[in-house]
Design a protein around this motif. Structure first.
Motif, PDB file in Angstrom:
ATOM      1  N   SER A  48      -1.176   1.660 -14.760  1.00  0.00           N
ATOM      2  CA  SER A  48      -0.825   2.994 -15.245  1.00  0.00           C
ATOM      3  C   SER A  48       0.443   2.915 -16.069  1.00  0.00           C
ATOM      4  N   THR A  57       0.611  10.239 -19.563  1.00  0.00           N
ATOM      5  CA  THR A  57       0.213   9.220 -18.607  1.00  0.00           C
ATOM      6  C   THR A  57      -1.110   8.565 -18.994  1.00  0.00           C
ATOM      7  N   TYR A  59      -4.096   5.634 -17.379  1.00  0.00           N
ATOM      8  CA  TYR A  59      -4.571   4.960 -16.180  1.00  0.00           C
ATOM      9  C   TYR A  59      -5.699   3.997 -16.520  1.00  0.00           C
ATOM     10  N   LYS A  64      -8.308   5.759 -11.898  1.00  0.00           N
ATOM     11  CA  LYS A  64      -8.291   7.183 -12.266  1.00  0.00           C
ATOM     12  C   LYS A  64      -8.815   8.032 -11.115  1.00  0.00           C
ATOM     13  N   THR A  68      -1.604   8.172  -9.043  1.00  0.00           N
ATOM     14  CA  THR A  68      -0.833   9.103  -9.862  1.00  0.00           C
ATOM     15  C   THR A  68       0.538   8.507 -10.140  1.00  0.00           C
TER      16      THR A  68
END
Length: 125
Positions: A48, A57, A59, A64, A68
């Motif tokens: 990420s 952001t 990923y 995904k 986070t």
């Protein structure tokens, strides 16, 4: 400049961990930060990335919806919240930082200015 990753450990499949990348020697709000991982016998892969200017952001497809990335510039720290962990997430995780925000199609292979030491994540089945 130092990037120190922490928060790894042993967790059962389905569990969660939160990794931290604590930075020093840079003003974090000017830097993009990415997380990478490398499992034994495998190549390094991008996990990420979070931009500096707009907090955009990115990923990897296989994380995904489960991972986070976030940042707290006041604490000079970037986090990676990892939920619903799978055995295939087992790896050494480490963070990297760069003064420029990489593009969406280049953050994985981007040449980051600074790299930190890793923190080990082990997910048991």
């Amino acid at each position: 400049v130092q990037l120190q990753a922490s928060g790894g450990g042993l967790v059962q499949a389905g569990g969660s961990l939160r990794l931290s990348c604590a930075t020093s020697g840079i003003t974090l709000n000017y830097y993009a930060v990415a997380w990478f991982r490398q499992a034994p016998g495998r190549e390094r892969e991008g996990v990420s990335c979070i931009g500096s200017s707009d907090g955009r952001t990115y990923y990897a497809d296989d994380v995904k919806g489960r991972f986070t990335i976030s940042r707290d510039n006041a604490k000079e720290t970037v986090y990676l919240q990892m939920n619903n962990l799978k055995p295939e997430d087992t790896a050494l995780y480490y963070c990297a930082a760069d003064l420029l925000d990489p593009a969406a199609n280049s953050w994985v292979n981007y040449e980051y200015d600074f790299w930190g030491q890793g923190t080990k994540v082990t997910v048991s089945s």
